[in-house]
Design a protein around this motif. Structure first.
Motif, PDB file in Angstrom:
ATOM      1  N   PRO A  47       3.549   0.533  -3.116  1.00 41.17           N
ATOM      2  CA  PRO A  47       4.988   0.660  -3.359  1.00 41.17           C
ATOM      3  C   PRO A  47       5.687  -0.696  -3.453  1.00 41.17           C
ATOM      4  O   PRO A  47       5.264  -1.676  -2.826  1.00 41.17           O
ATOM      5  N   PHE A  48       6.778  -0.722  -4.220  1.00 42.80           N
ATOM      6  CA  PHE A  48       7.662  -1.873  -4.166  1.00 42.80           C
ATOM      7  C   PHE A  48       8.436  -1.853  -2.848  1.00 42.80           C
ATOM      8  O   PHE A  48       8.616  -0.791  -2.236  1.00 42.80           O
ATOM      9  N   PHE A  49       8.905  -3.006  -2.422  1.00 46.46           N
ATOM     10  CA  PHE A  49       9.515  -3.102  -1.101  1.00 46.46           C
ATOM     11  C   PHE A  49      10.772  -2.243  -0.980  1.00 46.46           C
ATOM     12  O   PHE A  49      11.129  -1.804   0.114  1.00 46.46           O
ATOM     13  N   TRP A  50      11.454  -1.975  -2.116  1.00 45.30           N
ATOM     14  CA  TRP A  50      12.680  -1.183  -2.038  1.00 45.30           C
ATOM     15  C   TRP A  50      12.403   0.321  -1.982  1.00 45.30           C
ATOM     16  O   TRP A  50      13.297   1.104  -1.724  1.00 45.30           O
ATOM     17  N   GLN A  51      11.134   0.720  -2.185  1.00 46.32           N
ATOM     18  CA  GLN A  51      10.770   2.141  -2.097  1.00 46.32           C
ATOM     19  C   GLN A  51      10.408   2.474  -0.651  1.00 46.32           C
ATOM     20  O   GLN A  51       9.278   2.806  -0.320  1.00 46.32           O
ATOM     21  N   THR A  52      11.388   2.380   0.227  1.00 48.20           N
ATOM     22  CA  THR A  52      11.118   2.432   1.664  1.00 48.20           C
ATOM     23  C   THR A  52      10.523   3.762   2.117  1.00 48.20           C
ATOM     24  O   THR A  52       9.572   3.788   2.909  1.00 48.20           O
ATOM     25  N   ARG A  53      11.071   4.874   1.640  1.00 46.80           N
ATOM     26  CA  ARG A  53      10.539   6.179   2.050  1.00 46.80           C
ATOM     27  C   ARG A  53       9.117   6.374   1.533  1.00 46.80           C
ATOM     28  O   ARG A  53       8.231   6.846   2.269  1.00 46.80           O
ATOM     29  N   TYR A  54       8.902   6.017   0.300  1.00 44.61           N
ATOM     30  CA  TYR A  54       7.566   6.104  -0.303  1.00 44.61           C
ATOM     31  C   TYR A  54       6.578   5.218   0.463  1.00 44.61           C
ATOM     32  O   TYR A  54       5.447   5.629   0.764  1.00 44.61           O
ATOM     33  N   ALA A  55       7.014   4.012   0.809  1.00 42.42           N
ATOM     34  CA  ALA A  55       6.134   3.083   1.521  1.00 42.42           C
ATOM     35  C   ALA A  55       5.730   3.621   2.893  1.00 42.42           C
ATOM     36  O   ALA A  55       4.587   3.455   3.325  1.00 42.42           O
ATOM     37  N   ARG A  56       6.674   4.274   3.587  1.00 38.31           N
ATOM     38  CA  ARG A  56       6.366   4.785   4.926  1.00 38.31           C
ATOM     39  C   ARG A  56       5.265   5.850   4.887  1.00 38.31           C
ATOM     40  O   ARG A  56       4.472   5.959   5.816  1.00 38.31           O
ATOM     41  N   SER A  57       5.222   6.608   3.803  1.00 40.17           N
ATOM     42  CA  SER A  57       4.236   7.695   3.724  1.00 40.17           C
ATOM     43  C   SER A  57       3.050   7.365   2.823  1.00 40.17           C
ATOM     44  O   SER A  57       2.168   8.214   2.635  1.00 40.17           O
ATOM     45  N   PHE A  58       3.017   6.141   2.299  1.00 38.26           N
ATOM     46  CA  PHE A  58       2.060   5.831   1.238  1.00 38.26           C
ATOM     47  C   PHE A  58       0.610   5.939   1.689  1.00 38.26           C
ATOM     48  O   PHE A  58      -0.191   6.666   1.078  1.00 38.26           O
TER      49      PHE A  58
ATOM     50  N   GLN B  12       7.528 -11.353  -1.321  1.00 41.80           N
ATOM     51  CA  GLN B  12       6.683 -10.183  -1.089  1.00 41.80           C
ATOM     52  C   GLN B  12       7.342  -8.966  -1.733  1.00 41.80           C
ATOM     53  O   GLN B  12       8.303  -8.420  -1.203  1.00 41.80           O
ATOM     54  N   ALA B  13       6.829  -8.558  -2.882  1.00 37.35           N
ATOM     55  CA  ALA B  13       7.441  -7.477  -3.638  1.00 37.35           C
ATOM     56  C   ALA B  13       6.893  -6.110  -3.276  1.00 37.35           C
ATOM     57  O   ALA B  13       7.465  -5.092  -3.668  1.00 37.35           O
ATOM     58  N   TYR B  14       5.773  -6.080  -2.535  1.00 34.45           N
ATOM     59  CA  TYR B  14       5.100  -4.814  -2.280  1.00 34.45           C
ATOM     60  C   TYR B  14       5.072  -4.497  -0.790  1.00 34.45           C
ATOM     61  O   TYR B  14       5.032  -5.390   0.061  1.00 34.45           O
ATOM     62  N   SER B  15       5.075  -3.205  -0.488  1.00 32.48           N
ATOM     63  CA  SER B  15       5.089  -2.751   0.893  1.00 32.48           C
ATOM     64  C   SER B  15       3.965  -1.731   1.106  1.00 32.48           C
ATOM     65  O   SER B  15       3.810  -0.819   0.280  1.00 32.48           O
ATOM     66  N   PRO B  16       3.149  -1.851   2.149  1.00 26.79           N
ATOM     67  CA  PRO B  16       3.285  -2.825   3.228  1.00 26.79           C
ATOM     68  C   PRO B  16       2.834  -4.235   2.846  1.00 26.79           C
ATOM     69  O   PRO B  16       3.205  -5.205   3.484  1.00 26.79           O
TER      70      PRO B  16
END
Length: 282
Positions: A102-113, A148-152
């Motif tokens: 995920p991109f860093f701004w996709q916070t909900r997606y990143a939490r469940s990725f 850092q553009a990607y999360s995590p």
């Protein structure tokens, strides 16, 4: 049976998906990776199935539309994009879906990725191979700033993924060693984007042998570590925009020959001179 070597549809841009199938057949590739993007043929399961039959080129992998330039393809919800890519892969009998973190701004997606990828991989039988990326840097080659553009993180090593795609150009852009990354990934490495690059702000996807990465060493590592037995795939993913049609064919033929040389002990491959001036040798 040997490790299959496929051709990404990204290699023929600005050409079309049908062009990729035709070139793959002409040059003797083992299949195609579909980069799902704005071209309708890349999204159409029926159309793709007809190309598989016409050119006798199976789809080895589907690349989900998780790039910035494909943010509207397959909808805007990131999990919908992944799920529709899985459905496309199932229809085409492709064993792998490639996706970006995920991109860093996709916070909900990143939490469940990480958990979401694991759950889908377990229930669908499709390898969801998360690709290594890189930090974003200013275009000044000597700048130490990065973003850092990607999360995590852009780096899949140690993140708990069952399946990973190693893109050699991305490794170069991030200042990493692709061979060291391949070794660190161990059996989770299931998909390789065969390309090359150099450290810096540009992700150029050079032909293998044109950059500073040990592409030959990576391929030999795959052979020595059971990559084939785990269903591993090698897909050529290079940029040919600056090439003429003849240069494109020569370059893609050389990339295939390079892969076969180091995977199967084939004849030494001729590496064409880079067409982009800043990479020309000598």
């Amino acid at each position: 049976m040997s490790i299959p070597v496929g051709l990404s549809t990204a290699c023929v841009v600005p050409g079309s998906v049908p062009d990729t199938f035709a070139i793959a057949q002409e040059l003797g590739y083992d299949g195609v990776e579909i980069m799902v993007w704005s071209e309708k043929a890349s999204q159409d399961a029926t159309r793709l199935a007809s190309l598989v039959e016409k050119f006798d080129q199976p789809v080895l992998a589907v690349h989900a539309p998780t790039l910035l330039v494909t943010r509207g393809v397959f909808g805007v919800d990131p999990w919908d994009k992944v799920d529709r890519s899985i459905e496309l892969a199932h229809y085409l009998e492709a064993p792998t879906v490639v996706l970006h973190p995920p991109f860093f701004w996709q916070t909900r997606y990143a939490r469940s990725f990480i958990a979401g990828v694991a759950q889908r991989e377990a229930t669908t039988g499709i390898h969801l191979a998360v690709e290594n990326m890189f930090t974003w840097r200013p275009r000044h080659a000597h700048s130490t700033r990065d973003f850092q553009a990607y999360s995590p993180t852009w780096d899949p090593v140690g993140q708990g993924y069952k399946s990973v795609t190693l893109d050699i150009s991305h490794a170069a852009t991030s200042g990493s060693d692709a061979l060291a990354m391949a070794r660190s990934l161990g059996p989770t490495l299931r998909h390789l984007h065969l390309t090359d690059g150099v450290p810096g702000p540009l992700d150029d996807h050079l032909l293998p042998g044109q950059g500073n990465q040990d592409c030959a060493g990576v391929l030999k590592h795959l052979v020595a570590t059971g990559f084939e037995a785990g269903g591993g795939q090698v897909v050529v993913e290079v940029t040919t925009r600056s090439m003429t049609a003849a240069q494109r064919l020569e370059g893609l033929a050389s990339a295939l020959a390079f892969a076969r040389e180091h995977l199967e002990g084939g004849e030494p491959a001729h590496i064409p001179e880079p067409t982009r001036k800043r990479y020309r040798r000598g």
